[in-house]
Each structure stands twice: as C-alpha cells, then as structure tokens.
Design a protein around this motif. Structure first.
Motif, mmCIF file in Angstrom:
data_model
loop_
_atom_site.group_PDB
_atom_site.id
_atom_site.type_symbol
_atom_site.label_atom_id
_atom_site.label_comp_id
_atom_site.label_asym_id
_atom_site.label_seq_id
_atom_site.Cartn_x
_atom_site.Cartn_y
_atom_site.Cartn_z
ATOM 1 N N LEU A 1 10.789 8.541 -8.606
ATOM 2 C CA LEU A 1 11.750 7.876 -7.732
ATOM 3 C C LEU A 1 12.244 6.583 -8.369
ATOM 4 C CD1 LEU A 1 10.414 8.097 -4.049
ATOM 5 C CD2 LEU A 1 12.342 9.319 -5.061
ATOM 6 N N SER A 2 13.517 6.296 -8.178
ATOM 7 C CA SER A 2 14.053 5.026 -8.650
ATOM 8 C C SER A 2 13.574 3.902 -7.731
ATOM 9 C CB SER A 2 15.583 5.065 -8.652
ATOM 10 O OG SER A 2 16.065 5.154 -7.309
ATOM 11 N N LEU A 3 13.706 2.682 -8.209
ATOM 12 C CA LEU A 3 13.304 1.534 -7.395
ATOM 13 C C LEU A 3 14.066 1.525 -6.070
ATOM 14 C CD1 LEU A 3 12.702 -2.090 -8.549
ATOM 15 C CD2 LEU A 3 14.183 -1.652 -6.604
ATOM 16 N N ASP A 4 15.369 1.758 -6.134
ATOM 17 C CA ASP A 4 16.187 1.735 -4.916
ATOM 18 C C ASP A 4 15.778 2.833 -3.942
ATOM 19 O OD1 ASP A 4 17.606 -0.425 -5.824
ATOM 20 O OD2 ASP A 4 19.310 0.752 -6.565
ATOM 21 N N ILE B 1 10.592 3.292 2.007
ATOM 22 C CA ILE B 1 9.603 2.465 2.699
ATOM 23 C C ILE B 1 10.271 1.556 3.725
ATOM 24 C CG2 ILE B 1 7.793 0.740 2.376
ATOM 25 C CD1 ILE B 1 7.326 1.952 -0.411
ATOM 26 N N ASP B 2 11.446 1.056 3.404
ATOM 27 C CA ASP B 2 12.160 0.223 4.375
ATOM 28 C C ASP B 2 12.471 0.997 5.650
ATOM 29 O OD1 ASP B 2 12.118 -2.006 2.792
ATOM 30 O OD2 ASP B 2 14.177 -1.810 2.066
ATOM 31 N N ALA C 1 0.832 -1.207 0.000
ATOM 32 C CA ALA C 1 0.000 0.000 0.000
ATOM 33 C C ALA C 1 0.864 1.254 0.000
ATOM 34 C CB ALA C 1 -0.921 -0.012 1.219
ATOM 35 N N LEU C 2 1.931 1.241 0.784
ATOM 36 C CA LEU C 2 2.839 2.383 0.814
ATOM 37 C C LEU C 2 3.564 2.555 -0.520
ATOM 38 C CD1 LEU C 2 4.272 1.835 4.392
ATOM 39 C CD2 LEU C 2 3.015 3.862 3.640
ATOM 40 N N TRP C 3 3.942 1.442 -1.119
ATOM 41 C CA TRP C 3 4.619 1.495 -2.425
ATOM 42 C C TRP C 3 3.688 2.119 -3.472
ATOM 43 C CZ3 TRP C 3 9.606 -0.399 -3.622
ATOM 44 C CH2 TRP C 3 9.937 -0.342 -4.984
#
Length: 206
Positions: free
Chosen positions: A146-149, A155-156, A134-136
C-alpha cells in the motif's frame, strides 16, 4: 490463570486488573510477537485506569454492559483466533477494511451510552494516537504494498468516528476500548498458538 483465560476476560469485560495479570505472561516470553503485545497491553492498561478513575461506578458499569452487549461479531474470541490461525494476513486485512468499521458503527447506535456524557478528551486523543500507530504497523505487516496515502486513508476512515469532535466522551471511550480489545486479540493470537502445546501437556499431566 492462563494467557488464553485472561484474554477471554479482557474481551468479555476489560479491566486494568486482568491486564495487570496478563503482564507477567508477556514478560515471560521472548517470542518476537511478545513485544508489540506488551506495548499494546500497557497502553490499554493505562487507558482503562484513567477511564475508570474519571467515571462514576454507575457509568463504568454501564460502559462495561455496553461492551458486553457488543461482544458478538468480530470480537468473539474463538472466531478471531480461528481466522487469525487459518490466515493471519487475510484476517487482519478483513478487519482493517471492513470488520472493525462495522463493529464501531454498531457501538455508535447505543443510545444509552449517548445519554450520559463525560469530558476528558485528551485521554481519548492520546489513546487514539497509540491506536493509529498500532493499526499502521498491522497494515504495513499485512499490506506492505500500500502507498502512504492509501494506508493513511484506510486508517483515517477507520478512526473517523473516534476522532469526530461530535462523538460524545462516553461513546468515544467505548469505541477506543473496543479497538484495543480487537488489536490485543490480534497480537496475542500467535503467542497463544506457540503456547498451546505446553498448555495441553500441562493439562494432561497427572
């Protein structure tokens, strides 16, 4: 009871019963924003049912009191809804970058929640899996560049305390519930805006 009333209740003292009452309101609208709200409400409902079944009445009451004590700040309903109405993208970005993390840090200081323990880690882990998605999704909607990283790192960091194995079960429950509350408020905000004219006209009707 209106959707707005039910959201107030869920944010103040969440219960599976109020989420159940919210369900038909979400089913009755075909607005695009309703689908993610329905999915989130379902996950929240299942999590609360499981938590309530595994805690004693005293423990659940203490958990509810802790959530009520932390109802200030970003979770204050009018503040959340106002900021989302004024600038949804910026409001969500602010929550993801700092607002939610600050709220979770406040909860981590509640010593009376740390004073008792309950272990049902798999329930928390499943909920955090859904919250991560949900946050993603919210981050992708509001920060598409934003890049994937970078998105993963954001979020992490936000979920670090919830996923920390040293965080007790009771505290994890409070943190997970707070995240569900904030995300549900975000998802319901556009639906409340759409329904506002209808609610106003019904209120004014003789």
């Amino acid at each position: 009871m209106t959707m707005h009333d039910l959201l107030q209740r869920v944010l103040r003292e969440p219960s599976p019963d109020d989420l159940w009452r919210l369900h038909p309101h979400l089913l009755a609208t075909d607005a695009p924003a309703a689908e993610p709200a329905r999915e989130l409400a379902q996950q929240f409902y299942c999590y609360l049912n499981c938590v309530r079944s595994k805690l004693t009445s005293k423990q659940y009451s203490l958990l509810a009191a802790t959530l009520a004590a932390g109802s200030v700040g970003v979770i204050a309903l009018q503040e959340v809804l106002h900021s989302l109405h004024a600038d949804r993208t910026q409001a969500i970005s602010n929550l993801l970058v700092g607002g939610l993390a600050e709220t979770l840090e406040v909860f981590s200081t509640f010593q009376h929640v740390k004073a008792w323990e309950t272990e049902f880690g798999s329930v928390h882990d499943e909920a955090v899996w859904h919250l991560y998605a949900a946050l993603w999704q919210l981050s992708a909607e509001t920060q598409p560049d934003l890049s994937l990283d970078a998105r993963q790192g954001l979020i992490d960091r936000l979920l670090a305390v919830v996923r920390d194995p040293n965080t007790g079960g009771a505290l994890r429950a409070a943190l997970v519930i707070r995240l569900f509350q904030v995300l549900l408020a975000i998802r319901l905000a556009p639906l409340l805006s759409e329904l506002q004219p209808e609610n106003v006209s019904q209120t004014e009707a003789p």
